[in-house]
Design a protein around this motif. Structure first.
Motif, short mmCIF file in Angstrom:
data_model
loop_
_atom_site.label_atom_id
_atom_site.label_comp_id
_atom_site.label_asym_id
_atom_site.label_seq_id
_atom_site.Cartn_x
_atom_site.Cartn_y
_atom_site.Cartn_z
N GLN A 45 0.85 -1.19 0.00
CA GLN A 45 0.00 0.00 0.00
C GLN A 45 0.89 1.23 0.00
OE1 GLN A 45 -3.08 0.09 2.94
NE2 GLN A 45 -4.00 1.91 2.08
N LEU A 46 0.68 2.11 -0.98
CA LEU A 46 1.48 3.32 -1.12
C LEU A 46 0.79 4.54 -0.54
CD1 LEU A 46 2.66 2.79 -4.81
CD2 LEU A 46 3.87 2.19 -2.70
N GLY A 47 -0.51 4.51 -0.49
CA GLY A 47 -1.31 5.62 0.02
C GLY A 47 -2.75 5.16 0.06
N TYR A 48 -3.64 6.08 0.40
CA TYR A 48 -5.05 5.72 0.44
C TYR A 48 -5.52 5.35 -0.95
CZ TYR A 48 -10.05 6.03 1.14
OH TYR A 48 -11.39 5.75 1.18
N ARG A 49 -5.94 4.10 -1.13
CA ARG A 49 -6.47 3.57 -2.39
C ARG A 49 -5.42 3.48 -3.50
NH1 ARG A 49 -12.33 3.63 -2.25
NH2 ARG A 49 -12.34 3.48 -4.48
N THR A 50 -4.13 3.52 -3.14
CA THR A 50 -3.05 3.40 -4.11
C THR A 50 -2.13 2.27 -3.68
OG1 THR A 50 -3.13 5.79 -4.50
CG2 THR A 50 -1.19 4.63 -5.28
N TYR A 51 -1.84 1.36 -4.62
CA TYR A 51 -1.04 0.18 -4.31
C TYR A 51 0.06 0.02 -5.35
CZ TYR A 51 -4.54 -1.21 -0.94
OH TYR A 51 -5.37 -1.23 0.15
N GLY A 52 1.22 -0.41 -4.90
CA GLY A 52 2.32 -0.78 -5.77
C GLY A 52 2.37 -2.29 -5.85
N VAL A 53 2.55 -2.82 -7.04
CA VAL A 53 2.58 -4.27 -7.25
C VAL A 53 3.87 -4.62 -7.97
CG1 VAL A 53 1.41 -6.20 -8.36
CG2 VAL A 53 0.07 -4.32 -7.44
N SER A 54 4.53 -5.69 -7.50
CA SER A 54 5.73 -6.16 -8.19
C SER A 54 5.70 -7.67 -8.26
CB SER A 54 6.99 -5.68 -7.47
OG SER A 54 7.02 -6.15 -6.15
N GLY A 55 6.31 -8.18 -9.33
CA GLY A 55 6.40 -9.62 -9.53
C GLY A 55 6.91 -9.93 -10.92
N CYS A 56 7.65 -11.03 -11.06
CA CYS A 56 8.20 -11.45 -12.35
C CYS A 56 9.03 -10.34 -13.00
CB CYS A 56 7.09 -11.92 -13.29
SG CYS A 56 6.18 -13.34 -12.64
N ALA A 60 4.07 -2.15 -11.21
CA ALA A 60 2.99 -1.27 -11.67
C ALA A 60 2.32 -0.64 -10.45
CB ALA A 60 1.97 -2.05 -12.48
N THR A 61 1.62 0.44 -10.69
CA THR A 61 0.88 1.13 -9.64
C THR A 61 -0.61 1.07 -9.98
OG1 THR A 61 2.73 2.65 -9.32
CG2 THR A 61 0.62 3.32 -8.41
N TYR A 62 -1.42 0.81 -8.96
CA TYR A 62 -2.88 0.73 -9.12
C TYR A 62 -3.57 1.72 -8.21
CZ TYR A 62 -2.34 -3.60 -11.71
OH TYR A 62 -2.00 -4.52 -12.66
N VAL A 63 -4.65 2.30 -8.72
CA VAL A 63 -5.52 3.16 -7.94
C VAL A 63 -6.90 2.51 -7.95
CG1 VAL A 63 -6.59 5.44 -7.78
CG2 VAL A 63 -4.22 5.23 -8.52
N LEU A 64 -7.53 2.49 -6.79
CA LEU A 64 -8.87 1.89 -6.70
C LEU A 64 -9.93 2.94 -6.96
CD1 LEU A 64 -8.12 -0.31 -3.64
CD2 LEU A 64 -8.51 -1.09 -5.95
N GLN A 65 -10.91 2.58 -7.75
CA GLN A 65 -12.00 3.48 -8.09
C GLN A 65 -13.31 2.85 -7.69
OE1 GLN A 65 -11.58 4.38 -12.26
NE2 GLN A 65 -9.89 5.76 -11.89
N GLY A 66 -14.25 3.68 -7.27
CA GLY A 66 -15.56 3.20 -6.87
C GLY A 66 -15.59 2.77 -5.42
N PRO A 67 -16.79 2.52 -4.91
CA PRO A 67 -16.93 2.12 -3.51
C PRO A 67 -16.34 0.73 -3.27
CG PRO A 67 -19.05 2.00 -4.63
CD PRO A 67 -18.07 2.59 -5.60
N CYS A 68 -15.56 0.60 -2.21
CA CYS A 68 -14.91 -0.67 -1.88
C CYS A 68 -15.48 -1.28 -0.60
CB CYS A 68 -13.41 -0.46 -1.73
SG CYS A 68 -12.58 -0.05 -3.27
N SER A 69 -16.67 -0.89 -0.23
CA SER A 69 -17.29 -1.48 0.95
C SER A 69 -18.79 -1.55 0.74
CB SER A 69 -16.97 -0.66 2.20
OG SER A 69 -17.52 0.64 2.09
#
Length: 86
Positions: A45-56, A60-69
């Motif tokens: 987790q990089l910040g609120y609703r922002t995630y860093g992903v690594s593998g292979c 990449a960086t992902y941002v979540l959109q829309g309601p998550c609950s």
């Protein structure tokens, strides 16, 4: 005072569950985008609703959109960067 403690505790549980759902959403999307086995992917987790992903050897960086609950939430993980290879 007791009510305030209960309210804070409930908020922590809801936010914790929400964070778990958000990370799960990213973990379902990232293996496809990175063309990488899910077991090889690390999510940070990089910040609120922002995630860093690594593998292979990719990142990449992902941002979540829309309601998550809530019931029927429409939380989407959207890549917010190019796939960095190397």
């Amino acid at each position: 005072m007791k009510f305030k403690l209960i309210s804070v505790g409930a908020a922590v549980l809801v936010l914790g569950g929400c964070a778990s759902l958000m990370k799960e959403t990213v973990s379902k999307r990232a293996p496809f985008d990175l063309n990488c086995d899910a077991g090889s992917i690390t999510i940070q987790q990089l910040g609120y609703r922002t995630y860093g992903v690594s593998g292979c050897d990719k990142r990449a960086t992902y941002v979540l959109q829309g309601p998550c609950s809530g019931p029927g939430s429409q939380c989407l993980a959207v890549m917010n960067s190019n796939v960095d290879e190397g």
